[in-house]
Design a protein around this motif. Structure first.
Motif, PDB file in Angstrom:
ATOM      1  N   ILE A   1       3.950   7.118   2.665  1.00 50.43           N
ATOM      2  CA  ILE A   1       4.309   5.891   3.220  1.00 50.43           C
ATOM      3  C   ILE A   1       4.233   4.695   2.113  1.00 50.43           C
ATOM      4  N   ARG A   2       5.031   3.857   1.944  1.00 45.14           N
ATOM      5  CA  ARG A   2       4.997   2.645   1.197  1.00 45.14           C
ATOM      6  C   ARG A   2       5.306   1.463   2.309  1.00 45.14           C
ATOM      7  N   ALA A   3       4.247   0.511   2.182  1.00 47.19           N
ATOM      8  CA  ALA A   3       4.464  -0.436   3.056  1.00 47.19           C
ATOM      9  C   ALA A   3       3.979  -1.739   2.487  1.00 47.19           C
TER      10      ALA A   3
ATOM     11  N   PHE B   1       8.492  -1.168   5.547  1.00 46.79           N
ATOM     12  CA  PHE B   1       7.809   0.016   5.744  1.00 46.79           C
ATOM     13  C   PHE B   1       8.811   1.266   5.343  1.00 46.79           C
ATOM     14  N   HIS B   2       8.515   2.111   4.524  1.00 47.78           N
ATOM     15  CA  HIS B   2       9.163   3.572   4.734  1.00 47.78           C
ATOM     16  C   HIS B   2       8.311   4.643   4.780  1.00 47.78           C
TER      17      HIS B   2
ATOM     18  N   ALA C   1      -1.447   2.806   7.266  1.00 55.52           N
ATOM     19  CA  ALA C   1      -0.889   1.810   6.153  1.00 55.52           C
ATOM     20  C   ALA C   1      -1.088   0.250   6.800  1.00 55.52           C
ATOM     21  N   HIS C   2      -0.761   0.156   8.032  1.00 58.28           N
ATOM     22  CA  HIS C   2      -0.599  -1.276   8.441  1.00 58.28           C
ATOM     23  C   HIS C   2      -1.995  -1.771   8.700  1.00 58.28           C
TER      24      HIS C   2
ATOM     25  N   VAL D   1       0.776  -1.126   0.105  1.00 59.17           N
ATOM     26  CA  VAL D   1       0.021  -0.076  -0.046  1.00 59.17           C
ATOM     27  C   VAL D   1       0.979   1.027   0.242  1.00 59.17           C
ATOM     28  N   GLU D   2       0.389   2.336  -0.738  1.00 61.20           N
ATOM     29  CA  GLU D   2       0.777   3.566  -0.525  1.00 61.20           C
ATOM     30  C   GLU D   2      -0.095   4.567  -0.096  1.00 61.20           C
ATOM     31  N   VAL D   3       0.484   5.461   1.077  1.00 61.33           N
ATOM     32  CA  VAL D   3      -0.459   6.024   1.866  1.00 61.33           C
ATOM     33  C   VAL D   3       0.183   7.700   1.694  1.00 61.33           C
ATOM     34  N   GLU D   4      -0.740   8.495   1.620  1.00 58.72           N
ATOM     35  CA  GLU D   4      -0.295   9.742   1.707  1.00 58.72           C
ATOM     36  C   GLU D   4      -1.397  10.786   2.282  1.00 58.72           C
TER      37      GLU D   4
END
Lengths: 951, 298
Positions: A475-477, A492-493, A553-554, A367-370
């Motif tokens: 976030i990229r996770a 996770f980053h 994200a998680h 997933v990518e979160v912004e």
């Protein structure tokens, strides 16, 4: 021009000579001393200034005082007189030093607010009370919808409104009966030893419902000058300030224009000793819109006549670094020499073989979160004043962190910390935003240099432009699980836009990797983070320090894995839940008080029932061409209490004086969350006296010791332990003095302490005969005093993020039911069920209040809050939830005691916010099939996502 | 030094406006002041003010020959609380959706029009009511339809020496009867109205898009006149003449919303802003128009 305006306030005639266009709110506060009416925005957006004008609720900030001529105005100060008939009117109300009412003298509505816990910080309370008063007088037994309509114009950022509705409902249902009942019973006061776990009314509550509590803007000492910062309209620019002679000539009353050169000490402040990068006044260059470049000092009337445009500032605007991409692009200009590549700090956690975990699995999800800037939007803008007392400075200010403020002000003035006294006012909401300096630096410099009291009250746009924000995250996770749904690896980053200055950016960067994988046992984790400088407002501390962003994200990953594996969403979380005995990704073994599984189990019946209901509802809706669809989502969280791996001590002192009065000297600031009450409850039980007899001195750095900051959900656990230890120590000292056993009871009255034990005659000590000792440095006296100090047991994290970052963790999980209009993309949250492991609920009413308030802020984060510099610097473009947006909330308190917590307690301030947005976003997904990963989930985004997922 | 006047009689108010113009300091007109102060937060002002809140002529909402008169001082709360026929349902719905009660208790309907915000909740409703703005000045009085009065974002045709004295709302059914050449047939027609507001929270919300509708039908549910307007999707709220023309003569029954096509909304020119994208505004306006018609048909 001025004119005489005559009207009536709370039944008494007043006649004031003022500018006819002066706002009624200002006249009430400044000319009549009725500071119970609060100002939150001066734009009719927040309703804090609500008063009744000829019976109708109005925003006093929008009424020209001339239009009040001949009318009857009622303010919060006039409420109580209804019930008691004690008269008084406005001479009682207003500001510092005035005596609050007795509980029994309060109006029924005020008592109901106290009993229900409807006032937290109290800044919106006068407005809420007046709005409700209007309704109750006009409408017999109103419905909840009518109550919501009546309160819809008053914003509250603390309570989530539920307890306010509850309080109004109590009075609405039976106004006379409720009044009589509450009056006769009085507030519930537990007996000796029964304080912990009791729903004790806030010990500082009466001032919050009768208007007497003094907030940052409520005091104006004699001869006080005003200080107004002049702020940059540019995000990045160089500037020079020209000759000020003409300005002074035009405004002879202008006492001084402060510039960077006037700062006597170090023109740099910041949270970390290594991160002092923010100037009190900019030095030739500004790094974000709203940064202060100079400050005008004069009588407030003189300041009001000076237009910023008159100040000779030559601007040379530069291209701003607008976001993370621009900041990290090759060749991007550097904001600070100490942050190469504009990276302020990196966080890292590595454990296990992540690649292998991803290779051998049943399912993988990514997933990518912004997320965007989120504004604290406390209803009280930053405010306070300073005065010089010889070679010392005293700063009276709304704050969350008096001791940190003390050290910062000392550096700015170039004096020793002992020369600074911070006196916290009542704090009208903080949520992390008042952990950084606000007005402190400028009022301190002005008062120090000019040797006159100096005061500043930020406007709402100024507060929004100049105060720190929640970090926007990118976030990229990804996560992998075996076919049973057990997590095998997590990657996770997160990049966090930390804005122009460090503020609490390092805290976010360090806390996030620890929490990145959520409250789950994962054998292999690689979590990294960066805090990146841009020319945006500084991003600092905001309820959760980056964890709420990571949780989005998680939890999206958990939903995705569950769907892929055909495992129920609650079940997959349960299978992976951290429990007592689990090892976290930092290598810490949780010994106890890891109640996530209990929270999830507690939610299971509601999870099943609500999903079945929603499924049936959707079938029916489809049948009647109703475009609404409902869904249920779930979110789980954990949160380490207190600082991450660094010292975090609290010291609390408790004294017994010759009059046999116990005083708790607590440096822990109550920002509405209830620390004062919690600490009194804990100390009272530790000492063995009724909580109602313990007096409280709070916050003043001359009178209390350092109990750290009100942040990181630490006051109950850390300061609570200190209060417990102090209470226990004083008890030991007393029992020793009386030569009685450790189970003896203590009664304190009339200058005497009496001790009773079974089978022995009572022992009495005449306290008045004991020698006195000083407590603090401001003249407080005691005959016995004891201190308690507690610092959580943590260890530093190594370069792989391994260690013990926190002594204890809060756990929780929430369900959200939403209804989405699939043609318009609008989302309404219908219900939240929240289960939280708080260790022990010291005061269940306050714990519930924290959970309600956290959920409201989580709802705002999920659905509506987006701060855009220069665009949403007010409370009508920046939306926070109103009374109509927060749904019914069912709370399940799980008490899995923390052995080292005070009576088992942990913390709850931030945890309640963390799972809300994930649960809401999961519910939108369940309702529509659309997964929103760019926040907030505004109607346009939701509709676009629905259309994208359908095609 | 700024001057402030709060006359009780209209001639004095008009004289003050004229004098302000003559002196090169036109007066700022203030009624409920709910738009006045928010535009001045933290700003230094030096303005001469005409406060119209004490004008006796500015009070009340009442039935007059051929329709209703909303005096310039009438507040949203007065409108919401006053019993009015169904053609006012939409405007009354707007009345309780503008700010909180604090605003509704003070803000005037006329002020909402004069402030001329693209997101003014009153304007689409007044457009579909064919309301007429009445202006007065020392030069005389004139009447301007709302659709011609508001000419842009925060722009109206009010001259600096003019004062809006009120709004005339013609009875939609009577107007139809008159148009049919039979004013006496008024009772054969029924006017109903609605207002749908789209925002991102429950209270205190500025519209992302909104739709107002008035439909006049005969006893057989045949539409004699349909008027629809969309707000917050162009600098000034816009009527939808093509759609209105297509609706005339149709039967007002469930499913009528299906008639509405995207090209009926081509007059709109929505923008991207913090509240929503232009594309979203266009899409949601279409949905709201359909729903408004369906609601009136149900």
């Amino acid at each position: 021009m001025t004119a005489w305006i005559a009207f009536s306030v709370n039944g008494r005639p007043v006649d004031v000579e003022v500018d006819p266009m002066r706002r009624l709110a200002d006249v009430l506060r400044d000319d009549l001393g009725l500071t119970g009416t609060k100002i939150g925005c001066d734009a009719g957006d927040c309703g804090a200034c609500t008063v009744r004008l000829d019976g109708r609720q109005v925003a006093a900030c929008l009424v020209p005082v001339a239009q009040a001529a001949g009318t009857e105005v009622r303010t919060v100060e006039g409420l109580a007189d209804d019930g008691s008939g004690s008269g008084g009117g406005h001479e009682r109300g207003g500001g510092a030093g005035l005596k609050p009412h007795e509980f029994a003298d309060l109006a029924a509505l005020q008592r109901a607010f106290l009993e229900a816990g409807a006032a937290q910080c109290g800044i919106c309370t006068p407005g809420m009370l007046m709005a409700a008063d209007d309704l109750l007088e006009r409408t017999h037994q109103p419905t909840e919808a009518q109550v919501r309509d009546a309160l819809g114009g008053v914003l509250c950022r603390c309570t989530g409104y539920r307890k306010i509705l509850e309080a109004v409902a109590v009075v609405a249902a039976a106004p006379d009966a409720a009044a009589a009942e509450v009056a006769s019973a009085g507030p519930s006061l537990p007996a000796s030893g029964g304080a912990v776990g009791a729903r004790l009314v806030k010990v500082d509550g009466i001032g919050r419902v009768d208007g007497t509590a003094a907030f940052g803007a409520d005091e104006r000492p004699e001869g006080c000058l005003g200080v107004r910062a002049v702020r940059s309209p540019h995000a990045r620019a160089r500037f020079t300030i020209g000759d000020l002679e003409a300005l002074h000539a035009r405004h002879p009353g202008l006492v001084k224009v402060l510039t960077a050169a006037d700062v006597p000490g170090q023109n740099r402040y910041g949270i970390y000793p290594t991160g002092k990068d923010q100037p009190v006044l900019a030095e030739g260059e500004v790094r974000h819109r709203g940064e202060a470049v100079c400050a005008l000092v004069a009588e407030e009337a003189v300041l009001d006549a000076i237009d910023d445009a008159e100040i000779p500032i030559a601007w040379q605007p530069l291209d701003p670094i607008a976001d993370i991409d621009a900041a990290t692009a090759p060749g991007a200009p550097l904001l600070h020499a100490h942050a190469p590549g504009n990276v302020l700090v990196r966080g890292r956690l590595a454990r296990g073989d992540v690649d292998r975990g991803f290779a051998a699995t049943g399912a993988r999800a990514a997933v990518e979160v912004e997320t965007t800037f989120v504004e604290h939007a406390y209803i009280e803008p930053e405010a306070g004043w300073a005065r010089r007392v010889g070679d010392r400075i005293e700063v009276t200010v709304s704050t969350q962190a008096p001791y940190m403020d003390r050290d910062e002000v000392a550096l700015i003035l170039g004096i020793g910390p002992g020369q600074v006294r911070i006196v916290p006012t009542a704090c009208g909401g903080g949520f992390g935003g008042k952990l950084d300096l606000g007005v402190h630096g400028l009022v301190a410099v002005a008062a120090w240099l000019l040797d006159r009291p100096a005061r500043a009250v930020w406007t709402r746009p100024e507060s929004m432009a100049a105060s720190p924000k929640r970090h926007p995250a990118r976030i990229r996770a990804s996560a992998a699980a075996d076919s049973d749904g057990r997590l095998t690896a997590f990657r996770f980053h997160g990049d966090f836009d930390t804005g122009a200055y460090a503020s609490w950016g390092p805290t976010v960067a360090n806390r996030v990797p620890v929490h990145a994988m959520g409250p789950y046992a994962v054998p292999a984790v690689l979590a990294t983070s960066r805090a990146i400088h841009t020319n945006n407002p500084p991003a600092g501390a905001f309820r959760g320090f980056g964890v709420p962003q990571a949780a989005i994200a998680h939890e999206a990953l958990m939903d995705d894995l569950a769907a892929q594996l055909g495992i129920d969403g609650l079940e997959i979380r349960l299978r992976n839940a951290l429990r007592a005995g689990s090892m976290t990704a930092t290598g810490q073994v949780l010994r106890a008080s890891a109640g996530l599984a209990a929270c999830l189990e507690a939610l299971r019946p509601a999870w099943a029932r609500l999903r079945a209901e929603v499924e049936a509802w959707n079938v029916a809706a489809a049948g009647r061409r109703d475009p609404a669809r409902r869904g249920v989502g779930i979110g789980a969280m954990w949160y380490g209490i207190g600082n991450t791996s660094i010292a975090n001590p609290s010291t609390i002192e408790i004294g017994l004086d010759r009059a046999a009065v116990v005083t708790l000297y607590s440096g822990a600031v109550d920002i509405g969350q209830g620390a004062s009450t919690i600490l009194v409850q804990i100390a009272a039980d530790a000492l063995g006296v009724p909580a109602g007899t313990v007096r409280l001195v709070s916050g003043d750095t001359d009178r209390t010791k350092d109990a750290g900051k009100s942040s990181a959900s630490r006051q109950t656990f850390v300061s609570g332990n200190a209060a417990r230890l102090a209470g226990e120590a004083l008890r030991r000292d007393l029992l020793r003095l009386a030569e009685v056993g450790q189970d003896a009871s203590i009664e304190l009255a009339d200058g005497r302490a009496t001790f009773r034990e079974p089978g022995r005659s009572a022992v009495t000590i005449d306290l008045a005969e004991l020698p006195e000792i000083g407590v603090g440095s401001a003249g407080d006296r005691a005959v016995l005093a004891a201190t308690g100090t507690f610092d959580p047991a943590t260890t530093p994290l190594d370069t792989d993020g391994q260690g013990v970052p926190y002594e204890t963790y809060a756990f929780g999980a929430q369900l959200a039911v939403v209804e989405v209009d699939v043609e318009l993309g609008t989302t309404r949250v219908l219900r939240i069920v929240a289960a939280h492991d708080v260790g022990r609920a010291i005061n269940p009413t306050q714990v519930e209040g924290q959970i309600h308030g956290g959920i409201a802020q989580g709802l705002g984060l999920a659905l509506m809050e987006a701060y855009v510099p220069g665009r949403t610097e007010n409370l009508h473009d920046y939306l926070i939830p109103t009374v109509g947006d927060v749904p019914e909330i069912e709370i399940i308190l799980v008490e899995d005691p923390q052995p080292s917590g005070p009576y088992g307690a942990k913390g709850v301030g931030e945890p309640a916010l963390v799972p809300t947005a994930p649960a809401i976003l999961g519910a939108i997904h369940a309702a529509t099939g659309a997964r929103i990963t760019t926040l907030p989930a505004t109607p346009d985004r939701v509709l676009a996502a629905i259309r994208a997922s359908a095609s | 030094m700024a001057s402030y006047l709060r006359p009780a009689e209209l001639p004095a108010a008009l004289e003050a406006l004229a004098q302000g113009v003559a002196e090169g300091r036109p007066r700022v007109v203030v009624a409920g002041a709910t738009d006045h102060y928010p535009a001045r937060v933290g700003r230094v002002t030096d303005e001469d003010v005409l406060d119209v809140s004490a004008l006796a002529a500015f009070r009340g909402i009442r039935e007059v020959e051929g329709g209703w008169w909303i005096a310039a001082g009438a507040t949203w709360t007065q409108l919401a609380e006053q019993p009015l026929p169904a053609c006012f349902d939409g405007l009354q719905r707007a009345a309780v959706a503008i700010g909180g009660l604090q605003i509704q208790n003070r803000a005037t309907i006329a002020g909402n029009v004069c402030n001329a915000s693209p997101a003014a909740d009153g304007v689409p409703n007044l457009l579909v009511l064919d309301a007429v703005v009445e202006l007065a000045s020392v030069r005389g009085a004139r009447r301007v339809p709302v659709g011609e009065f508001v000419v842009g974002n925060r722009a109206t045709v009010r001259a600096p020496d003019e004062l809006v004295t009120g709004l005339f709302v013609p009875d939609p059914a009577a107007a139809i009867g008159a148009a049919a050449g039979a004013p006496g047939r008024k009772d054969e027609f029924v006017a109903s109205s609605t207002f749908l507001k789209l925002g991102a929270r429950a209270y205190l919300v500025i519209s992302i898009a909104m739709v107002a509708a008035v439909v006049v039908r005969d006893a057989g549910r045949r539409i004699a006149s349909a008027r629809l307007a969309v707000g917050a999707c162009s600098p000034v709220a816009r009527r939808l003449p093509t759609l209105e023309a297509e609706l005339a003569g149709r039967t007002l029954e469930p499913g009528i919303g299906d008639l509405v096509r995207a090209d009926h909304l081509t007059a709109l020119s929505p923008i991207d802003d913090v509240r929503g994208t232009a594309g979203y505004r266009r899409a949601s306006a279409l949905v709201l128009v359909r729903r408004a018609l369906e609601e009136l048909a149900s």
